[in-house]
Design a protein around this motif. Structure first.
Motif, mmCIF file in Angstrom:
data_model
loop_
_atom_site.group_PDB
_atom_site.id
_atom_site.type_symbol
_atom_site.label_atom_id
_atom_site.label_comp_id
_atom_site.label_asym_id
_atom_site.label_seq_id
_atom_site.Cartn_x
_atom_site.Cartn_y
_atom_site.Cartn_z
ATOM 1 N N VAL A 65 0.842 -1.201 0.000
ATOM 2 C CA VAL A 65 0.000 0.000 0.000
ATOM 3 C C VAL A 65 0.875 1.249 0.000
ATOM 4 O O VAL A 65 0.604 2.231 -0.707
ATOM 5 C CB VAL A 65 -0.949 -0.003 1.210
ATOM 6 C CG1 VAL A 65 -1.848 1.234 1.193
ATOM 7 C CG2 VAL A 65 -1.791 -1.276 1.235
ATOM 8 N N PHE A 66 1.947 1.217 0.794
ATOM 9 C CA PHE A 66 2.859 2.352 0.880
ATOM 10 C C PHE A 66 3.496 2.650 -0.475
ATOM 11 O O PHE A 66 3.612 3.809 -0.886
ATOM 12 C CB PHE A 66 3.944 2.071 1.925
ATOM 13 C CG PHE A 66 4.978 3.147 2.048
ATOM 14 C CD1 PHE A 66 4.682 4.347 2.671
ATOM 15 C CD2 PHE A 66 6.257 2.960 1.527
ATOM 16 C CE1 PHE A 66 5.635 5.342 2.777
ATOM 17 C CE2 PHE A 66 7.215 3.945 1.631
ATOM 18 C CZ PHE A 66 6.903 5.146 2.253
ATOM 19 N N GLN A 67 3.903 1.633 -1.196
ATOM 20 C CA GLN A 67 4.542 1.833 -2.492
ATOM 21 C C GLN A 67 3.530 2.279 -3.548
ATOM 22 O O GLN A 67 3.818 3.147 -4.375
ATOM 23 C CB GLN A 67 5.242 0.545 -2.944
ATOM 24 C CG GLN A 67 6.387 0.097 -2.054
ATOM 25 C CD GLN A 67 7.536 1.082 -2.018
ATOM 26 O OE1 GLN A 67 7.738 1.851 -2.952
ATOM 27 N NE2 GLN A 67 8.310 1.065 -0.931
ATOM 28 N N ARG A 68 2.318 1.703 -3.512
ATOM 29 C CA ARG A 68 1.306 2.041 -4.517
ATOM 30 C C ARG A 68 0.716 3.434 -4.302
ATOM 31 O O ARG A 68 0.264 4.082 -5.237
ATOM 32 C CB ARG A 68 0.157 1.020 -4.466
ATOM 33 C CG ARG A 68 0.483 -0.347 -5.011
ATOM 34 C CD ARG A 68 -0.741 -1.227 -4.854
ATOM 35 N NE ARG A 68 -0.603 -2.514 -5.524
ATOM 36 C CZ ARG A 68 -1.531 -3.474 -5.501
ATOM 37 N NH1 ARG A 68 -2.657 -3.275 -4.846
ATOM 38 N NH2 ARG A 68 -1.338 -4.606 -6.129
ATOM 39 N N LYS A 69 0.624 3.840 -3.050
ATOM 40 C CA LYS A 69 0.014 5.117 -2.657
ATOM 41 C C LYS A 69 -1.503 5.138 -2.895
ATOM 42 O O LYS A 69 -2.105 6.184 -3.076
ATOM 43 C CB LYS A 69 0.662 6.300 -3.380
ATOM 44 C CG LYS A 69 2.127 6.510 -3.041
ATOM 45 C CD LYS A 69 2.330 6.831 -1.572
ATOM 46 C CE LYS A 69 3.763 7.194 -1.235
ATOM 47 N NZ LYS A 69 4.700 6.040 -1.299
ATOM 48 N N PHE A 70 -2.127 3.964 -2.888
ATOM 49 C CA PHE A 70 -3.583 3.889 -2.931
ATOM 50 C C PHE A 70 -4.014 2.570 -2.309
ATOM 51 O O PHE A 70 -3.230 1.623 -2.184
ATOM 52 C CB PHE A 70 -4.125 4.029 -4.362
ATOM 53 C CG PHE A 70 -3.764 2.902 -5.286
ATOM 54 C CD1 PHE A 70 -4.501 1.726 -5.300
ATOM 55 C CD2 PHE A 70 -2.690 3.016 -6.157
ATOM 56 C CE1 PHE A 70 -4.176 0.678 -6.156
ATOM 57 C CE2 PHE A 70 -2.357 1.986 -7.023
ATOM 58 C CZ PHE A 70 -3.096 0.813 -7.024
ATOM 59 N N GLY A 71 -5.297 2.507 -1.929
ATOM 60 C CA GLY A 71 -5.847 1.284 -1.355
ATOM 61 C C GLY A 71 -7.266 1.501 -0.881
ATOM 62 O O GLY A 71 -7.771 2.620 -0.846
ATOM 63 N N ASP A 72 -7.931 0.407 -0.518
ATOM 64 C CA ASP A 72 -9.280 0.515 0.016
ATOM 65 C C ASP A 72 -9.205 0.687 1.532
ATOM 66 O O ASP A 72 -8.133 0.910 2.096
ATOM 67 C CB ASP A 72 -10.132 -0.690 -0.394
ATOM 68 C CG ASP A 72 -9.571 -2.005 0.114
ATOM 69 O OD1 ASP A 72 -8.752 -1.993 1.055
ATOM 70 O OD2 ASP A 72 -9.967 -3.066 -0.406
ATOM 71 N N CYS A 73 -10.344 0.579 2.202
ATOM 72 C CA CYS A 73 -10.371 0.850 3.650
ATOM 73 C C CYS A 73 -9.475 -0.118 4.412
ATOM 74 O O CYS A 73 -8.772 0.279 5.360
ATOM 75 C CB CYS A 73 -11.802 0.799 4.175
ATOM 76 S SG CYS A 73 -12.574 -0.833 4.182
ATOM 77 N N LYS A 74 -9.464 -1.384 3.999
ATOM 78 C CA LYS A 74 -8.637 -2.371 4.689
ATOM 79 C C LYS A 74 -7.161 -2.089 4.473
ATOM 80 O O LYS A 74 -6.343 -2.237 5.376
ATOM 81 C CB LYS A 74 -8.996 -3.772 4.199
ATOM 82 C CG LYS A 74 -10.454 -4.142 4.400
ATOM 83 C CD LYS A 74 -10.773 -5.523 3.864
ATOM 84 C CE LYS A 74 -10.444 -5.675 2.399
ATOM 85 N NZ LYS A 74 -11.163 -4.692 1.538
#
Length: 641
Positions: A323-332
């Motif tokens: 998530v840190f590398q992508r800089k996006f994600g859902d609530c989880k």
């Protein structure tokens, strides 16, 4: 099992009271259509020693009003990792002298699901397009849903958007299985319950006829609060090769084991880049509160929220490093990152499962995954849990979105150790609007300026709407906010300030003209100084309504109107000051005061009830009636002679 189902289906069909197409057209005249059949058969069974579950659905809808055929020509069925779609049959049934001519439907399209529920997985929507749909014809749909996990069986609604001629809901399960039936929403008095047993299984059936169509309300909470529906929860079962019962969902302990199993293997180590970011954010900060705030605000600002789930991704967060590398994600995903970063900073951080206020379920009454549709984080600061929801880009550290108020938060420690904490509901000070109008009479109309201050939820709600708007669209929003008096309101200028402080307050300034608002009779002016009238049209219809009335948050509204008395005029009539308290709802106070050439109206309304239940409808209507009476009062200005 299939033989039992076929026999049951035949029995139901043979017992239907035969009604001709013409009889049904006359009986339901004025409706768009009618469900002639709505059958849901839930089957719980063993397969190779494992407990499985599926649901067979059979529905028929007759078109009554041909001018609204388009409303029934497309139907949607969902297919996902957790609820896979089995055989599907769809057809248009055309009545004939000998029964029905069936025209199979071949136009079925599959598209990505559009559900807003966070814990839905890789849902696909199958859109079924019916042909030859005219008055008296029926759509026929039959399909099977296979539930991958007995923890995640679907709810069944007991009322439709159309009236239903015949409804059947049943559950069949082995005698070695213990289930619970959980009904939610308002009562369904049209259903009659029967229980049948044979040597191996138990079948519980609810059957209803002439089921009224559901009523929907724009001011109601989500339909789960008032549309009757049922869950079937497997509490425990005993396999044929064992004497020891297997716990499934009998209490919160079972739910805790299920949930923690989804997160126990993630984030076993922290990546180098993530470690460096945590160090950068917390260097020089000595207290836990400010460390947690710095991490939360960074995730809130730099990690975009994108809702996507694929198979078990509907329950399992992604690795924090990913998530840190992508800089996006859902609530989880955002929760995974928050928890990992806080732990790296030496804080006691946990995963939290929670349902938004769209879901009415309590963990004590319904310990099931279906009670949740969201995940957040929590960090313990000075012995108290601080909840962290970084999916909301506006709500500041220390607060939660208003959609989580009053909800049970399931805080996981491990598979057997957890806490259930109810998030408090903020009182009326949680959302404050202070609005001041300074007006004068010019050319027989009101002109003036507005100063509005928004704090708490009142400010954050507006900022959420503004987030991705152009300046032109923002101007329309602010015009709607500052509009007052009547529909002749004309905004001449405006500006706004979004505070960057910890509370993220909002300030709006505007100038305006208001035509055709003042009543001029001879030498006298009559002016209603209530330029804003909150709750003026909120009376509840009490004869048939069962659904509650929903509000986003408790609030305090403080309105001040300062009128400059024209030269050569005096105040000849001012309404009495008033104060009302409404049991369990709030209070209203209004006062007038003259100071030289200025006449000031101050009105304050506090409202402290997120949901008005049926038992409070009468008191709520008394409050609305009192407000409406106060809003009709006018002042009188007379020319000095």
């Amino acid at each position: 099992m299939k033989q039992i189902l076929i026999l049951l289906l035949c029995a139901v069909s043979s017992n239907l009271s035969a009604q001709s197409t013409e009889e049904l057209l006359q009986k339901y005249s004025g409706e768009t259509g009618v469900y002639t059949k709505d059958y849901h058969y839930v089957n719980i069974y063993y397969e190779k020693g494992a407990l499985k579950a599926s649901m067979d659905v059979e529905q028929e809808i007759m078109l009554i009003d041909e001018t609204r055929a388009a409303a029934l020509s497309v139907e949607t069925v969902h297919d996902s990792y957790f609820s896979t779609l089995g055989k599907l049959e769809a057809a248009t049934l055309i009545p004939t002298a000998k029964g029905f001519k069936s025209i199979p439907t071949t136009n079925i399209k599959t598209s990505p699901g559009t559900s807003g529920h966070v814990f839905y997985d890789d849902t696909k929507e199958k859109e079924i397009y019916y042909n030859n749909l005219s008055k008296g014809n029926r759509t026929s749909l039959k399909y099977t849903q296979h539930f991958r996990d007995i923890f995640l069986m679907s709810k069944v609604f007991l009322q439709n958007y159309l009236p239903t001629e015949h409804q059947v809901v049943s559950v069949t399960f082995p005698k070695s299985v213990k289930i619970s039936e959980i009904f939610k929403g308002t009562d369904a008095p049209w259903l009659q319950k029967t229980v049948k047993e044979n040597k191996q299984t138990i079948t519980i059936t609810w059957e209803g006829r002439q089921v009224p169509k559901a009523k929907f309300y724009a001011d109601a909470p989500a339909v789960y609060y008032y549309l009757p529906h049922v869950f079937f929860l497997v509490q425990e079962y005993t396999a044929s090769n064992s004497d020891k019962p297997v716990k499934v969902l009998s209490n919160a302990d079972d739910l805790g084991r299920f949930l923690f199993d989804k997160v126990k293997n993630i984030n076993q180590a922290t990546g180098t880049d993530l470690k460096a970011k945590v160090k950068e954010l917390t260097t020089g900060i000595s207290n836990d509160k400010d460390k947690a705030r710095a991490i939360f605000e960074w995730v809130q600002e730099h990690i975009r929220y994108i809702a996507f789930e694929d198979s078990l991704g509907g329950f399992v967060p992604r690795e924090a490093d990913v998530v840190f590398q992508r800089k996006f994600g859902d609530c989880k995903d955002k929760s995974s990152l928050l928890v990992m970063m806080c732990r790296e900073a030496g804080l006691d951080a946990r995963y939290v499962w929670i349902g938004t206020r769209d879901l009415p379920y309590s963990l004590k009454q319904t310990p099931m995954p279906g009670a949740f549709n969201h995940m957040i984080g929590a960090v313990k600061i000075e012995g108290q849990w601080v909840f962290l929801d970084a999916t909301d880009n506006v709500t500041p550290y220390g607060s939660v979105p208003y959609s989580l108020q009053g909800k049970d938060a399931f805080i996981a420690h491990d598979g057997t150790d957890y806490e259930i904490v109810t998030i408090p509901v903020k009182n009326a000070s949680g959302g404050i609007i202070r609005d001041s109008s300074y007006v004068r009479i010019e050319n027989n109309m009101l002109t003036g300026v507005v100063h509005s201050d928004f704090k708490g939820y009142a400010a954050w709600e507006v900022q959420q709407h503004l987030m991705y708007m152009s300046e032109k669209d923002k101007e329309k929003v602010f015009s709607a906010i500052t509009s007052r008096g009547n529909n002749k309101y004309a905004q001449k200028s405006f500006d706004y300030v979004l505070e960057k402080d910890k509370q993220k307050s909002l300030h709006i300034n505007a100038s305006f003209e208001l035509k055709d608002y003042i009543k001029n009779v001879g030498d006298d002016y009559y002016i209603n100084m209530h330029l804003l009238k909150p709750f003026a049209d909120g009376k509840i219809e009490t004869q048939t309504r069962k659904a509650p009335v929903n509000f986003d948050f408790n609030q305090t509204l403080q309105y001040t109107v300062v009128l400059e008395i024209p030269k050569g005029y005096k105040v000849s009539y001012v309404p009495d000051n008033e104060e009302h308290n409404f049991k369990g709802l709030g209070a209203y106070r209004v006062s007038y005061q003259q100071n030289g050439t200025l006449l000031t109206l101050k009105s304050e309304f506090t409202f402290e009830k997120l949901m008005i239940e049926e038992s409070q409808f009468k008191e709520y209507n008394l409050m609305i009636a009192a407000l409406q009476k106060a809003y009709k009062e006018t002042i009188e200005l007379s020319k000095i002679k």
